[in-house]
Design a protein around this motif. Structure first.
Motif, PDB file in Angstrom:
ATOM      1  N   ASP A 147       4.900 -37.835  39.662  1.00 57.29           N
ATOM      2  CA  ASP A 147       4.245 -38.611  38.608  1.00 57.29           C
ATOM      3  C   ASP A 147       3.394 -37.719  37.710  1.00 57.29           C
ATOM      4  OD1 ASP A 147       2.279 -38.020  40.387  1.00 57.29           O
ATOM      5  OD2 ASP A 147       1.741 -40.103  40.860  1.00 57.29           O
ATOM      6  N   ASN A 148       3.270 -36.438  38.060  1.00 57.30           N
ATOM      7  CA  ASN A 148       2.636 -35.454  37.185  1.00 57.30           C
ATOM      8  C   ASN A 148       3.701 -34.913  36.233  1.00 57.30           C
ATOM      9  OD1 ASN A 148       1.999 -32.533  36.463  1.00 57.30           O
ATOM     10  ND2 ASN A 148       0.021 -33.225  37.269  1.00 57.30           N
ATOM     11  N   ILE A 149       3.543 -35.178  34.940  1.00 60.02           N
ATOM     12  CA  ILE A 149       4.596 -34.852  33.980  1.00 60.02           C
ATOM     13  C   ILE A 149       4.933 -33.364  33.981  1.00 60.02           C
ATOM     14  CG2 ILE A 149       5.252 -34.889  31.548  1.00 60.02           C
ATOM     15  CD1 ILE A 149       5.213 -37.597  32.858  1.00 60.02           C
ATOM     16  N   GLU A 150       3.891 -32.507  33.975  1.00 58.26           N
ATOM     17  CA  GLU A 150       4.148 -31.071  33.950  1.00 58.26           C
ATOM     18  C   GLU A 150       4.960 -30.628  35.166  1.00 58.26           C
ATOM     19  OE1 GLU A 150       1.271 -32.485  33.446  1.00 58.26           O
ATOM     20  OE2 GLU A 150       0.369 -31.738  31.591  1.00 58.26           O
ATOM     21  N   GLU A 151       4.553 -31.101  36.335  1.00 55.50           N
ATOM     22  CA  GLU A 151       5.271 -30.747  37.559  1.00 55.50           C
ATOM     23  C   GLU A 151       6.689 -31.310  37.555  1.00 55.50           C
ATOM     24  OE1 GLU A 151       4.873 -31.381  42.416  1.00 55.50           O
ATOM     25  OE2 GLU A 151       3.241 -32.026  41.078  1.00 55.50           O
ATOM     26  N   TRP A 152       6.822 -32.529  37.079  1.00 52.37           N
ATOM     27  CA  TRP A 152       8.114 -33.218  37.033  1.00 52.37           C
ATOM     28  C   TRP A 152       9.092 -32.454  36.145  1.00 52.37           C
ATOM     29  CZ3 TRP A 152      12.255 -35.353  38.068  1.00 52.37           C
ATOM     30  CH2 TRP A 152      12.917 -36.335  37.335  1.00 52.37           C
ATOM     31  N   ILE A 153       8.644 -32.013  34.974  1.00 55.01           N
ATOM     32  CA  ILE A 153       9.521 -31.280  34.059  1.00 55.01           C
ATOM     33  C   ILE A 153       9.857 -29.906  34.629  1.00 55.01           C
ATOM     34  CG2 ILE A 153       9.605 -30.176  31.784  1.00 55.01           C
ATOM     35  CD1 ILE A 153       8.101 -32.671  30.731  1.00 55.01           C
ATOM     36  N   ALA A 154       8.876 -29.263  35.252  1.00 55.77           N
ATOM     37  CA  ALA A 154       9.147 -27.964  35.880  1.00 55.77           C
ATOM     38  C   ALA A 154      10.193 -28.105  36.986  1.00 55.77           C
ATOM     39  CB  ALA A 154       7.844 -27.388  36.436  1.00 55.77           C
ATOM     40  N   ASN A 155      10.085 -29.157  37.791  1.00 53.09           N
ATOM     41  CA  ASN A 155      11.069 -29.395  38.852  1.00 53.09           C
ATOM     42  C   ASN A 155      12.454 -29.665  38.278  1.00 53.09           C
ATOM     43  OD1 ASN A 155       8.992 -29.146  40.679  1.00 53.09           O
ATOM     44  ND2 ASN A 155       8.779 -31.343  41.079  1.00 53.09           N
ATOM     45  N   ALA A 156      12.485 -30.399  37.164  1.00 53.85           N
ATOM     46  CA  ALA A 156      13.773 -30.774  36.566  1.00 53.85           C
ATOM     47  C   ALA A 156      14.557 -29.567  36.077  1.00 53.85           C
ATOM     48  CB  ALA A 156      13.544 -31.752  35.417  1.00 53.85           C
ATOM     49  N   LEU A 157      13.850 -28.478  35.740  1.00 53.30           N
ATOM     50  CA  LEU A 157      14.526 -27.276  35.252  1.00 53.30           C
ATOM     51  C   LEU A 157      15.020 -26.376  36.385  1.00 53.30           C
ATOM     52  CD1 LEU A 157      12.277 -26.458  32.196  1.00 53.30           C
ATOM     53  CD2 LEU A 157      14.733 -26.953  32.134  1.00 53.30           C
ATOM     54  N   SER A 158      14.889 -26.831  37.614  1.00 54.96           N
ATOM     55  CA  SER A 158      15.413 -26.092  38.766  1.00 54.96           C
ATOM     56  C   SER A 158      16.884 -25.765  38.518  1.00 54.96           C
ATOM     57  CB  SER A 158      15.258 -26.957  40.019  1.00 54.96           C
ATOM     58  OG  SER A 158      15.896 -26.380  41.113  1.00 54.96           O
ATOM     59  N   PRO A 159      17.354 -24.585  38.912  1.00 51.49           N
ATOM     60  CA  PRO A 159      16.731 -23.606  39.817  1.00 51.49           C
ATOM     61  C   PRO A 159      15.854 -22.571  39.111  1.00 51.49           C
ATOM     62  CG  PRO A 159      18.976 -22.985  39.387  1.00 51.49           C
ATOM     63  CD  PRO A 159      18.771 -24.273  38.662  1.00 51.49           C
ATOM     64  N   SER A 160      15.562 -22.758  37.838  1.00 46.39           N
ATOM     65  CA  SER A 160      14.734 -21.799  37.127  1.00 46.39           C
ATOM     66  C   SER A 160      13.265 -21.935  37.527  1.00 46.39           C
ATOM     67  CB  SER A 160      14.878 -22.018  35.622  1.00 46.39           C
ATOM     68  OG  SER A 160      13.939 -21.272  34.907  1.00 46.39           O
ATOM     69  N   THR A 161      12.528 -20.789  37.516  1.00 46.55           N
ATOM     70  CA  THR A 161      11.082 -20.798  37.741  1.00 46.55           C
ATOM     71  C   THR A 161      10.388 -21.077  36.413  1.00 46.55           C
ATOM     72  OG1 THR A 161      11.294 -19.193  39.528  1.00 46.55           O
ATOM     73  CG2 THR A 161       9.114 -19.437  38.527  1.00 46.55           C
ATOM     74  N   VAL A 162       9.372 -21.916  36.437  1.00 48.07           N
ATOM     75  CA  VAL A 162       8.632 -22.273  35.228  1.00 48.07           C
ATOM     76  C   VAL A 162       7.215 -21.745  35.350  1.00 48.07           C
ATOM     77  CG1 VAL A 162       7.704 -24.191  33.865  1.00 48.07           C
ATOM     78  CG2 VAL A 162      10.039 -24.307  34.776  1.00 48.07           C
ATOM     79  N   LEU A 163       6.765 -21.036  34.303  1.00 46.17           N
ATOM     80  CA  LEU A 163       5.408 -20.476  34.308  1.00 46.17           C
ATOM     81  C   LEU A 163       4.377 -21.484  33.815  1.00 46.17           C
ATOM     82  CD1 LEU A 163       6.167 -16.903  32.920  1.00 46.17           C
ATOM     83  CD2 LEU A 163       5.818 -17.590  35.301  1.00 46.17           C
ATOM     84  N   SER A 164       4.725 -22.221  32.771  1.00 44.33           N
ATOM     85  CA  SER A 164       3.779 -23.208  32.235  1.00 44.33           C
ATOM     86  C   SER A 164       4.519 -24.292  31.475  1.00 44.33           C
ATOM     87  CB  SER A 164       2.757 -22.530  31.307  1.00 44.33           C
ATOM     88  OG  SER A 164       3.400 -22.059  30.130  1.00 44.33           O
ATOM     89  N   VAL A 165       3.880 -25.476  31.427  1.00 46.13           N
ATOM     90  CA  VAL A 165       4.422 -26.611  30.676  1.00 46.13           C
ATOM     91  C   VAL A 165       3.298 -27.197  29.829  1.00 46.13           C
ATOM     92  CG1 VAL A 165       5.503 -28.884  30.792  1.00 46.13           C
ATOM     93  CG2 VAL A 165       6.090 -27.146  32.498  1.00 46.13           C
ATOM     94  N   THR A 166       3.518 -27.277  28.534  1.00 48.14           N
ATOM     95  CA  THR A 166       2.546 -27.881  27.621  1.00 48.14           C
ATOM     96  C   THR A 166       3.130 -29.187  27.088  1.00 48.14           C
ATOM     97  OG1 THR A 166       1.751 -25.696  26.977  1.00 48.14           O
ATOM     98  CG2 THR A 166       1.151 -27.545  25.548  1.00 48.14           C
ATOM     99  N   ILE A 167       2.390 -30.271  27.252  1.00 48.24           N
ATOM    100  CA  ILE A 167       2.877 -31.592  26.886  1.00 48.24           C
ATOM    101  C   ILE A 167       2.329 -32.010  25.523  1.00 48.24           C
ATOM    102  CG2 ILE A 167       2.857 -34.035  27.506  1.00 48.24           C
ATOM    103  CD1 ILE A 167       4.622 -32.336  29.285  1.00 48.24           C
TER     104      ILE A 167
END
Length: 375
Positions: free
Chosen positions: A277-297
């Motif tokens: 339910d955390n948007i930043e975490e949710w979007i980072a997870n969705a881009l798996s298998p890539s590693t995400v450094l930061s998400v700006t909403i």
């Protein structure tokens, strides 16, 4: 018709669930038309079938009037009272007019009506069974194909699988067993029409329900699915029990559960990601298998700006943009992906474009001293 015919109707009622009384009423209605057609009669008639013996009789129905204008439809009061003194004007008198050979016509008509009603009842039963199975999965056998559809035998009916609803990587032959997702059930003059799909995201959902007991039991939920059938899919899962790992439950021991789904979908790649339910975490997870450094909403524009390591930019975007496209579809957010170096460069350019808005105290003093010296 006879007692055996009535017994046959009772047997049909038990086997097919078609009411005997409804069948008899339908036969009686059909016999009225048959009588008028075969005996060129314009009379008002009623056909009666004895529920015990099967005896068929035809009665002409005439209205009691003072003066008879149409003897086919009317009878005088005097004539009516000869039959029964209780008749009054306006009453209906029934006179038996059963033809001698009416039994043959009755038998033929009854056979046609019963056959038609059985067919209608079976179609109705099939329709009711399958309308309840919309958005469900079934296993069928491919029977044939034409220039638009594969026809899949689902037991009591053939379902239509449009070529557009099959994966680009698969072709079927007669006798192939295949799991299909029921998308639509329609009534038609030829019976129920069932349309099925192999590309619908619902097929993926149902396959996981079959393979993962935790999903079937409701412990793990599938929150979202994004699918490019035949190539790659993303499935977002969530656990209602903190002790159950939703991703691990779907992958299974040594990946067996997800591999069974992949095999059914002819090798389609499946990414299972954790919903949040955390948007930043949710979007980072969705881009798996890539590693995400930061998400700006950017809430107003529903855009997520994502920064990934330089060496993982192509992985985050995916072949022909597939990974980013599926992640956007899965999260329902527009995703803008940049590498770390691109993000840093963009930030430096912004810093350089900024113009100081205040002059320092030293600069002010130097300006004042310079003015005094000139004077």
């Amino acid at each position: 018709m006879n007692v055996e015919f009535i017994e046959a109707l009772e047997q049909l009622e038990k086997e097919k669930g078609i009411s005997k009384d409804i069948l008899i009423e339908a036969i009686e209605a059909a016999l009225i038309s048959g009588y008028k057609r075969n005996f060129h009669s314009a009379q008002n008639v009623r056909v009666d079938i004895d529920r015990q013996t099967g005896l068929v009789r035809v009665f002409a129905r005439k209205t009691v009037v003072e003066e008879v204008l149409d003897p086919r439809l009317e009878i005088s009061l005097e004539a009516a009272r000869e039959m029964n003194p209780v008749y009054q004007l306006g009453d209906i008198v029934e006179i038996e007019v059963t033809p001698a050979d009416f039994g043959r016509i009755a038998a033929q008509t009854a056979k046609q009506v019963v056959t038609q009603r059985i067919r209608e009842a079976e179609r109705s039963i099939i329709y009711q069974d399958f309308i309840d199975r919309e958005e469900d999965i079934m296993t069928g056998i491919v029977q044939r194909s034409d220039n638009r559809y594969y026809y899949v035998d689902l037991g009591r009916v053939e379902a239509m699988l449009p070529f557009s609803e099959t994966m680009p990587t698969e072709r079927f032959r007669h006798g192939d067993r295949v799991k299909v997702y029921i998308t639509k059930v329609e009534k038609s003059t030829k019976g129920p029409q069932i349309f099925v799909s192999r590309t619908h995201p619902g097929l993926l959902r149902r396959l996981f329900e079959l393979e993962v007991p935790e999903i079937f039991d409701g412990v793990v939920e599938i929150r979202s699915i994004a699918r490019e059938a035949g190539y790659r899919s993303k499935v977002a899962v969530y656990s209602n029990d903190p002790n159950v790992d939703p991703v691990g439950a779907c992958v299974g021991h040594r990946g067996m559960r997800v591999q069974n789904v992949v095999n059914e979908l002819k090798g389609e790649k499946i990414d299972i990601v954790r919903w949040s339910d955390n948007i930043e975490e949710w979007i980072a997870n969705a881009l798996s298998p890539s590693t995400v450094l930061s998400v700006t909403i950017l809430e107003d524009e529903k855009i997520a700006r994502v920064v990934v390591p330089d060496h993982q930019l192509s992985l985050a975007i995916g072949k022909e943009g597939q990974n980013a496209r599926l992640a956007a579809k899965l999260t329902n957010w527009k995703i803008d992906i940049k590498s770390e170096s691109e993000a840093n460069k963009a930030q430096e350019e912004i810093m350089q474009e900024e113009v100081p808005l205040e002059t320092t105290e030293n600069e002010i003093n130097e300006t004042v001293e310079g003015t005094e010296n000139q004077e």
